[in-house]
Design a protein around this motif. Sequence first.
Motif, PDB file in Angstrom:
ATOM      1  N   TRP A 257      -3.394   5.183   9.538  1.00 16.17           N
ATOM      2  CA  TRP A 257      -4.678   5.533   9.527  1.00 16.17           C
ATOM      3  C   TRP A 257      -5.023   5.555   8.408  1.00 16.17           C
ATOM      4  CZ3 TRP A 257      -8.366   8.414   8.076  1.00 16.17           C
ATOM      5  CH2 TRP A 257      -9.591   8.623   8.850  1.00 16.17           C
ATOM      6  N   LYS A 258      -6.235   4.559   7.951  1.00 19.93           N
ATOM      7  CA  LYS A 258      -6.178   4.461   6.605  1.00 19.93           C
ATOM      8  C   LYS A 258      -8.003   4.427   6.301  1.00 19.93           C
ATOM      9  CE  LYS A 258      -4.048   1.639   3.639  1.00 19.93           C
ATOM     10  NZ  LYS A 258      -3.382   0.280   3.428  1.00 19.93           N
ATOM     11  N   SER A 259      -8.508   4.814   5.165  1.00 16.45           N
ATOM     12  CA  SER A 259      -9.948   4.600   5.048  1.00 16.45           C
ATOM     13  C   SER A 259     -10.355   3.586   4.108  1.00 16.45           C
ATOM     14  CB  SER A 259     -10.482   6.046   4.372  1.00 16.45           C
ATOM     15  OG  SER A 259      -9.610   6.125   2.820  1.00 16.45           O
ATOM     16  N   ARG A 260      -9.342   2.669   4.029  1.00 20.04           N
ATOM     17  CA  ARG A 260      -9.687   1.379   3.274  1.00 20.04           C
ATOM     18  C   ARG A 260      -8.683   0.325   3.625  1.00 20.04           C
ATOM     19  NH1 ARG A 260      -8.051   1.137  -3.209  1.00 20.04           N
ATOM     20  NH2 ARG A 260      -6.011   1.967  -3.161  1.00 20.04           N
ATOM     21  N   ILE A 261      -9.226  -0.935   3.486  1.00 17.62           N
ATOM     22  CA  ILE A 261      -8.285  -2.092   3.698  1.00 17.62           C
ATOM     23  C   ILE A 261      -7.320  -2.556   2.456  1.00 17.62           C
ATOM     24  CG2 ILE A 261      -7.797  -4.586   4.339  1.00 17.62           C
ATOM     25  CD1 ILE A 261      -8.726  -2.883   6.691  1.00 17.62           C
ATOM     26  N   SER A 262      -6.060  -2.267   2.528  1.00 18.76           N
ATOM     27  CA  SER A 262      -5.197  -2.652   1.420  1.00 18.76           C
ATOM     28  C   SER A 262      -3.589  -3.281   1.900  1.00 18.76           C
ATOM     29  CB  SER A 262      -4.854  -1.536   0.432  1.00 18.76           C
ATOM     30  OG  SER A 262      -4.439  -0.576   1.106  1.00 18.76           O
ATOM     31  N   PRO A 263      -2.947  -3.721   0.967  1.00 19.61           N
ATOM     32  CA  PRO A 263      -1.559  -4.163   1.627  1.00 19.61           C
ATOM     33  C   PRO A 263      -0.618  -3.048   1.820  1.00 19.61           C
ATOM     34  CG  PRO A 263      -2.447  -5.496  -0.276  1.00 19.61           C
ATOM     35  CD  PRO A 263      -3.349  -4.409  -0.192  1.00 19.61           C
ATOM     36  N   ILE A 264      -0.071  -3.232   2.931  1.00 17.38           N
ATOM     37  CA  ILE A 264       1.007  -2.445   3.227  1.00 17.38           C
ATOM     38  C   ILE A 264       2.567  -3.014   3.093  1.00 17.38           C
ATOM     39  CG2 ILE A 264       1.851  -0.675   5.085  1.00 17.38           C
ATOM     40  CD1 ILE A 264      -0.996  -0.982   6.098  1.00 17.38           C
ATOM     41  N   LYS A 265       3.419  -2.127   2.396  1.00 20.35           N
ATOM     42  CA  LYS A 265       4.792  -2.843   2.317  1.00 20.35           C
ATOM     43  C   LYS A 265       5.683  -1.793   2.887  1.00 20.35           C
ATOM     44  CE  LYS A 265       3.896  -5.776  -1.862  1.00 20.35           C
ATOM     45  NZ  LYS A 265       4.446  -6.083  -3.032  1.00 20.35           N
ATOM     46  N   PHE A 266       6.839  -2.814   3.405  1.00 16.89           N
ATOM     47  CA  PHE A 266       8.015  -1.883   3.591  1.00 16.89           C
ATOM     48  C   PHE A 266       9.370  -2.375   3.092  1.00 16.89           C
ATOM     49  CE2 PHE A 266      11.136   0.035   6.688  1.00 16.89           C
ATOM     50  CZ  PHE A 266      10.596   1.312   6.973  1.00 16.89           C
ATOM     51  N   LYS A 267      10.294  -1.501   2.928  1.00 21.72           N
ATOM     52  CA  LYS A 267      11.596  -2.130   2.249  1.00 21.72           C
ATOM     53  C   LYS A 267      12.797  -1.390   2.762  1.00 21.72           C
ATOM     54  CE  LYS A 267      13.461  -1.906  -2.683  1.00 21.72           C
ATOM     55  NZ  LYS A 267      12.962  -1.465  -4.059  1.00 21.72           N
ATOM     56  N   ILE A 268      13.849  -2.165   2.747  1.00 23.84           N
ATOM     57  CA  ILE A 268      15.086  -1.715   3.157  1.00 23.84           C
ATOM     58  C   ILE A 268      16.025  -1.967   2.117  1.00 23.84           C
ATOM     59  CG2 ILE A 268      14.675  -2.025   5.751  1.00 23.84           C
ATOM     60  CD1 ILE A 268      15.959  -4.807   5.765  1.00 23.84           C
ATOM     61  N   GLU A 269      16.945  -1.197   1.852  1.00 19.76           N
ATOM     62  CA  GLU A 269      17.891  -1.082   0.610  1.00 19.76           C
ATOM     63  C   GLU A 269      19.286  -0.799   1.260  1.00 19.76           C
ATOM     64  OE1 GLU A 269      16.339   0.658  -2.818  1.00 19.76           O
ATOM     65  OE2 GLU A 269      14.907   1.233  -1.838  1.00 19.76           O
TER      66      GLU A 269
END
Length: 531
Positions: A257-269
Amino acid sequence: MRKITLVLIMMLTFSGISMAQVIEDFECLKMNIFSAGANGSLTVVPNPDPTGINTSGNVVKMVRGKDGDPWAGWYATMETPVDVTANKYVHVKVWKPRISPDVFKYEGAVNSGDVFPIQDQTLVNQWEELVFDMSIVSGEYVKIVLIPDFETPLTLTEDITLYFDDIYANNDPAVGSAPVQVIENYETIGLNLMLNGELDQSNFSIFPNPDPSGVNLSSYVTKFVRDKDGFPWDGFWSALPTTIDVTTNKFVHAKVWKSRISPIKFKIEGGAAGTLEIESKYPQTKVNEWEDIVFDFTEKTGTYPTIAFLPDFSDPVNLTEDIIIYLDDIILNNDPNPMTPPEQVINVDLSALELPAGQQVYIAGTMGGIHGTWIQPGENANNEMFDTDGDKIYTITMHLADGLIAFKFFLGAGWGTGDPAPGGDRNLIVNGSCNLTYKWGVDGVLSVPTNPLADKVQMFPNPVSNELVIKTTADVSRVTITSMLGQVVGSYEFNSTGNQTINTSSFNSGMYFVTFTGKDGSKLTQKLMKN
């Protein structure tokens, strides 16, 4: 361990079925506050004093208003009952700025009444364990009450803040004795901040869902205060208590739930196949509402012990003030499609009545979310029903969490014009989408659209002991098993028709609901008894 800290739903593999893994849903015991004053509140927060007997990550912060009642506290209904006959003692850790009585009680067919600790509180501004002897009652209980500051008469001149943690039952009155049943310890996976030095004051906390609507109706979420002076990659990393396996399940889902549009990233290590950091499969499209974001890890295989989540990867950051982002329900499965909110269409047929022009019709009940719990008709615009085509059938469309709800229809504002149908309140087990029509004054459902899964799925044996066989002649994509309290105990993806087997040996005895979800989105629910 916490009841649902990392719920790995039945780490078993069998032909044709892959099982989703809930990495974290941030849920905890649902605490209902009462009589705590105008500023009273309950919030799960990072432990403000991780010293002495309590070095855990999360605790509950209670603001106790100076204008509250002596018995300010909270009650909760547990998913798993406590057998007081076998475990007579309840342990609770408290941190309080003053000495005052504490009360714990069980409520049920026979209430325990107010029980004070065996040894009174002796410490202030540090953690102390209190033990309550509950042997005044016996049998199983699911409702508990905690009153952590029972001063009467109340002498406060300003609000105070206190903390509590680690509620568990056992049969040993000794402080520090081992838990037999953990009622709640408020822990989640570790949320280790990735920050831009001292200027970056970003932080995470567990928080009541500020917008229980759409694809996320859960009670608790993670609140991320994102500092305007932070890095583009501000977020968290976590060393998981149980590894995730991307061999079969390739897609990570996370609700944001965000107040602006922006890229979202996920990482597995940390996996043998190497680290991978990716943007979401589909760009974020919504602001100020919940959206299910999907990350595609099909190029990797094997187990991974560490994840990282970067929910606002705007580079440069371009913020002039701090913003708040909410996160929830991080799940690994093999479904590349974002979750869509279930939709419940409820109709009431008033054709037998003589209605004045402009008649208002409301629904009230235990729907929760934006609909509230038994809100007086006329006081919540979200509960008004409408007849758009003049056929005297009034309709409301809702997005409700799965579980049992009670409700009633009303003509106009106030409680005095309720539906006179026999039996009083109507009851509905919500499980995904539905379209139901009721008739004013008549018990039961008037009509239910034909379910495309009807007569095409079977499960046996019922009652079941260790193995449940699912037989389908329809395209079923998922089978979900939930307890009577709405807790998901098993979620399985189906890839073919025919017979498939689910191991149920770890289920507790009792009643469950088994929901079959078709590839077209249709759902069918049946009852299952576990021996």
